[in-house]
Structure formats: structure tokens, C-alpha cells
Design a protein around this motif. Structure first.
Motif, PDB file in Angstrom:
ATOM      1  N   ALA A 177       0.710  -1.206  -0.123  1.00 24.11           N
ATOM      2  CA  ALA A 177       0.013  -0.070  -0.095  1.00 24.11           C
ATOM      3  C   ALA A 177       0.823   1.283   0.020  1.00 24.11           C
ATOM      4  CB  ALA A 177      -0.978  -0.112   1.296  1.00 24.11           C
ATOM      5  N   VAL A 178       2.162   1.315   0.492  1.00 21.39           N
ATOM      6  CA  VAL A 178       3.104   2.202   0.509  1.00 21.39           C
ATOM      7  C   VAL A 178       3.571   2.763  -0.973  1.00 21.39           C
ATOM      8  CG1 VAL A 178       5.320   3.263   1.581  1.00 21.39           C
ATOM      9  CG2 VAL A 178       3.579   2.026   2.768  1.00 21.39           C
ATOM     10  N   LEU A 179       3.836   1.296  -1.875  1.00 26.40           N
ATOM     11  CA  LEU A 179       4.483   1.601  -2.976  1.00 26.40           C
ATOM     12  C   LEU A 179       3.513   1.823  -4.038  1.00 26.40           C
ATOM     13  CD1 LEU A 179       6.913  -1.393  -2.711  1.00 26.40           C
ATOM     14  CD2 LEU A 179       7.266   0.827  -1.932  1.00 26.40           C
ATOM     15  N   ASN A 180       2.394   1.026  -4.029  1.00 30.18           N
ATOM     16  CA  ASN A 180       1.098   1.272  -5.116  1.00 30.18           C
ATOM     17  C   ASN A 180       0.670   2.673  -5.756  1.00 30.18           C
ATOM     18  OD1 ASN A 180       1.120  -1.528  -5.208  1.00 30.18           O
ATOM     19  ND2 ASN A 180      -0.888  -1.683  -3.850  1.00 30.18           N
ATOM     20  N   PRO A 220      -2.451   3.800 -13.002  1.00 33.83           N
ATOM     21  CA  PRO A 220      -2.638   3.973 -14.328  1.00 33.83           C
ATOM     22  C   PRO A 220      -2.427   5.436 -14.449  1.00 33.83           C
ATOM     23  CG  PRO A 220      -4.037   2.393 -13.726  1.00 33.83           C
ATOM     24  CD  PRO A 220      -3.655   2.666 -12.394  1.00 33.83           C
ATOM     25  N   LYS A 221      -2.864   6.364 -13.768  1.00 35.89           N
ATOM     26  CA  LYS A 221      -2.832   7.608 -13.944  1.00 35.89           C
ATOM     27  C   LYS A 221      -1.215   8.271 -14.017  1.00 35.89           C
ATOM     28  CE  LYS A 221      -4.433  12.193 -12.496  1.00 35.89           C
ATOM     29  NZ  LYS A 221      -5.225  12.954 -11.629  1.00 35.89           N
ATOM     30  N   ARG A 222      -0.565   7.603 -12.917  1.00 32.68           N
ATOM     31  CA  ARG A 222       0.805   7.969 -12.746  1.00 32.68           C
ATOM     32  C   ARG A 222       1.524   7.577 -13.872  1.00 32.68           C
ATOM     33  NH1 ARG A 222       3.660  10.288  -7.994  1.00 32.68           N
ATOM     34  NH2 ARG A 222       1.924  10.727  -6.630  1.00 32.68           N
ATOM     35  N   VAL A 223       1.228   6.366 -14.319  1.00 35.19           N
ATOM     36  CA  VAL A 223       2.061   5.717 -15.563  1.00 35.19           C
ATOM     37  C   VAL A 223       1.862   6.499 -16.818  1.00 35.19           C
ATOM     38  CG1 VAL A 223       2.236   3.564 -16.843  1.00 35.19           C
ATOM     39  CG2 VAL A 223       2.320   3.422 -14.242  1.00 35.19           C
ATOM     40  N   LEU A 248       4.796   0.209 -15.217  1.00 32.52           N
ATOM     41  CA  LEU A 248       5.726   1.369 -15.885  1.00 32.52           C
ATOM     42  C   LEU A 248       6.838   0.313 -16.910  1.00 32.52           C
ATOM     43  CD1 LEU A 248       6.853   3.914 -16.190  1.00 32.52           C
ATOM     44  CD2 LEU A 248       8.245   3.350 -14.039  1.00 32.52           C
ATOM     45  N   ALA A 249       7.026  -0.789 -16.626  1.00 35.76           N
ATOM     46  CA  ALA A 249       8.144  -1.471 -17.467  1.00 35.76           C
ATOM     47  C   ALA A 249       7.370  -1.816 -18.609  1.00 35.76           C
ATOM     48  CB  ALA A 249       8.427  -2.982 -16.733  1.00 35.76           C
ATOM     49  N   ARG A 250       5.978  -2.091 -18.711  1.00 33.00           N
ATOM     50  CA  ARG A 250       5.364  -2.198 -19.963  1.00 33.00           C
ATOM     51  C   ARG A 250       5.293  -1.124 -20.936  1.00 33.00           C
ATOM     52  NH1 ARG A 250       1.776  -6.069 -16.874  1.00 33.00           N
ATOM     53  NH2 ARG A 250       1.855  -8.004 -18.031  1.00 33.00           N
TER      54      ARG A 250
END
Length: 405
Positions: free
Chosen positions: A110-113, A118-121, A359-361
Motif C-alpha cells: 500500500a506504500v508503493l502502489n 494507471p494515471k501516474r504511469v 511502468l515497465a510495459r
């Protein structure tokens, strides 16, 4: 040997391991890697039993088939992620949520997610494209490059440093630390680079705690104020996981992809002529090039496929073996953009699926679009043979390319 020091040596075969399952396989130096690539070296294990045991690196099991790899990934009650390095030491590095099993791992996810929504990516995708174009336009007039150093360790690393708000002018130093730790096949080298990373991250986390920003390390530092905070190891562990993951894996995926395109100009042309297939092509390259070779700790005795895993043993889960499994993928070594493929295992399965996968994708898809649109057909430089390596992460050590200008 001191119990606190991981055993990189060969050990005697335990009595419960059948002789016919023993293989002479050191995953840091897989036989045949100098004759081909890391993948052709690993795939030789498919010539034997589905599950094998090696005396190297303290002794451990290796799963070679996709169905077994997925079974272990999803059966965390038996195969714990709390120890993921082979050889195993008495005091393993803890990197939550990677080294925490359900249900507790969810609190750290929950800290990392929030950094990979999708909006951030999508927002990061604009930066990825701009930087990709900039790097390609600088390379194209040169007629040649060493792709790992001049592209793969610049584009994704620059994006990552923005996510964690670390200084771009120290990029090369950070990459040296991360690659040095991940690729090390002896404990003194691992300890050397780990010490540098931990010391640096402690300073950064303290600074972010005092003056938090809108970055991932600030969010991690803020975990200290959470009612469920369990100790400083949680904060430094999350920061280490992000640091190592952000500086190595995507760079290697990009490098394996560029290597393959250089050997298959027809695929380069197809992507150039039809960029709409870039996302599908990226997924196929991700399937083909599984990267991680991580371990699991057996929590209790279990028998599976006639093999008995004993409590406290280590089991290696090499994702590349799933990628190359002909029981799951027809003609698995061939990159086929039209493949109707089942879900692959490259980003993991179950609760520990890679948080950075979106992000990798995105990064790989954008690279395929811009590289094939802006570069002429690229080929391997005959004067410099490319080199790959094996370890906890499969990677490309050097990739010299050339093209007509």
C-alpha cells in the motif's frame, strides 16, 4: 563455515535427494553461457527432470517448468518469500513487501502502489517518450553505440530517479552500486555495495522525513509514523527494494530486446510499418526474456511430483525457464508478435507480482515505437560480440550495435 556467511561452495547431497535429480549447475556461471546467451545456457536444464537439485551455492532445488514455477509462486504458505537469495545466509536482507508473506505484505504494498497507478504511469509515459526520442536522436548520427551504457542504463534509470527524486548527476554511481550488488557472486562484494546503498538511503530517508515531498522515498519515510510501523528495517528495506528494482531490471529487458531486433531486421521493419502492434510486441519480448532467478524458503516438508522438499531448504524459481517452456509456449524461443499466448510469469504470480510492471510495459512499448521509427535497421557490431550474464537477474553486460548513416 560461519553460519552468518552464505555458503557459495558445493555441498554434499542430502540423503532424500535422488541421484538422478542431481545436476552440476551453478546459476552464476551456467555451463554453455559463453557459447550462446544466458537463455540457451539455462534451457539445457529442460533436457532433464522437471525438478532438479544442485550442490552449488549451498545446495538448492531448481524448478524448470512453468506449471511448477507458478505453483511455487502461488503457494506462499509452503514456499516463503521471506528468504529470496541463494545462497541463503543466516541474516538475510529484508526488503518488504518482497520478503513478507501474506497477509502482512499488503501493508507495505500500500506504500508503493500509489506511484504506479494507471494515471501516474500515463503521466510518466510522456517523459519516457521525450527522453527516448532525445537519446535516439543523439545516437543516430554516430552510426554505432554500446547500447547498455548509452541507452538502456540511461532512459529507465532517469525515469526512476524522477520517481524517487534522487540526483540525476549521480546516475552512474547509483547504477554501479545496484548492478554490483545484484550481479555479485561472492559475499564480500555484495556487502561492499549493500553498505554503500544502505548508508546513502538512510541519509535520504531522514531528509525526506524532515521535509517530505511528493515522491516515493518520502512516502516510504512516512511509514515511520504509521501505527503499524515495526522498526527501521521496514523503511530501509522498502527503500532498498525500490532502489535495486528501479536501476537494473528494465535496463536488461531493453537490452535483450534491442539485441533481438538487431538480429531480426524483419521485426524492426514490421514495427516501423505498423507501430500499433508495439504494445503486443512488448508483451511478447517480456514473455521471451524472463529475468529473475529468485529463491523461496521451504517452510515445512512437502512432496510434489515425487520430489520431497524438506523444511528449511531453498528452491530456485527461474522465470526464464517458464518463458522457454515448450509445454506452455509453442516454439518458445521464437519472438512471435502474433502469438496467442497464455499469461506469462515474467512479472511473477500471486501476492508478490511486480508492482512496477505497468511502468515497465509502458517503457518497453514506447521504446519499440520510437526506436524502430527513428533508427535505420540496426545490426550487431561484428567486432564486439555481445555478452549476457546470469545471477539473481539475467542481464546483458555489453551490446555493441551499428547501422548505416
Amino acid at each position: 563455515m560461519n553460519a552468518d556467511v552464505p555458503n557459495y561452495d558445493r555441498v554434499a547431497k542430502p540423503a532424500h535427494v535422488p541421484d538422478e535429480l542431481v545436476v552440476d549447475f551453478d546459476y552464476f556461471h551456467p555451463p554453455g553461457i559463453d557459447e550462446g546467451t544466458v537463455y540457451t545456457a539455462w534451457r539445457r536444464l529442460h533436457d532433464g527432470p522437471d525438478i532438479v537439485w544442485t550442490p552449488h551455492n549451498g545446495g538448492h532445488w531448481i524448478l524448470t517448468r512453468a506449471e511448477d514455477i507458478r505453483w511455487v509462486q502461488e503457494t506462499y504458505q509452503t514456499f516463503s518469500h521471506e528468504v529470496f537469495t541463494i545462497p541463503r545466509g543466516a541474516s538475510p536482507v529484508r526488503m518488504p513487501p518482497l520478503t513478507v508473506d501474506p497477509p502482512l505484505h499488503a501493508r507495505y504494498r500500500a506504500v508503493l502502489n500509489p506511484s504506479f497507478t494507471p494515471k501516474r504511469v500515463q503521466a510518466l509515459g510522456e517523459q519516457v517518450r521525450a527522453l527516448t526520442i532525445e537519446l535516439i536522436e543523439k545516437l543516430r548520427p554516430l552510426g554505432r553505440c554500446e547500447f547498455v551504457g548509452q541507452f538502456a542504463r540511461i532512459m529507465p534509470v532517469t525515469i526512476f530517479l524522477g520517481i524517487v527524486d534522487l540526483p540525476l548527476d549521480r546516475r552512474d554511481e547509483f547504477v554501479e552500486w545496484a548492478v554490483g550488488y545484484i550481479d555479485a557472486s561472492d559475499q564480500p562484494t555484495k556487502d561492499h555495495y549493500l553498505g554503500k546503498v544502505v548508508a546513502y538511503l538512510r541519509e535520504v530517508l531522514d531528509a525526506r522525513a524532515a521535509e517530505p515531498g511528493d515522491d516515493l522515498l518520502s512516502r516510504i519515510a512516512g511509514w515511520r509514523g504509521n501505527p503499524r510501523f515495526g522498526g527501521e528495517h521496514e523503511v530501509i528495506g522498502m527503500a532498498m527494494l525500490v532502489f535495486f528494482g528501479g536501476l537494473d531490471t528494465v535496463a536488461n529487458m531493453l537490452s535483450f530486446t534491442a539485441w533481438h531486433l538487431a538480429e531480426h531486421p524483419e521485426l524492426h521493419r514490421r514495427l516501423r510499418d505498423d507501430p500499433s502492434i508495439a504494445a503486443r510486441a512488448a508483451e511478447e519480448y517480456i514473455r521471451r526474456h524472463g529475468l529473475s532467478n529468485t529463491g523461496r524458503l521451504v517452510k515445512h516438508d512437502v512432496t510434489y511430483k515425487g520430489v520431497t522438499f524438506k523444511a528449511d531448504e531453498m528452491v530456485m524459481v527461474p522465470i526464464s525457464m517458464s518463458s522457454m517452456d515448450d509445454r506452455l509456449h509453442a516454439d518458445p524461443l521464437t519472438v512471435d508478435f502474433d502469438r496467442e499466448t497464455p499469461a506469462h510469469d515474467t512479472f511473477g504470480n500471486g501476492p508478490h507480482k511486480c508492482v512496477g510492471a505497468p511502468l515497465a510495459r509502458s517503457e518497453l512499448s514506447i521504446f519499440l515505437e520510437e526506436w524502430t521509427k527513428r533508427m535505420p535497421a540496426v545490426r550487431l557490431d561484428p567486432a564486439h560480440r555481445p555478452h549476457s550474464h546470469s545471477g539473481s537477474v539475467n542481464g546483458v553486460s555489453s551490446l555493441h550495435l551499428e547501422w548505416d548513416i
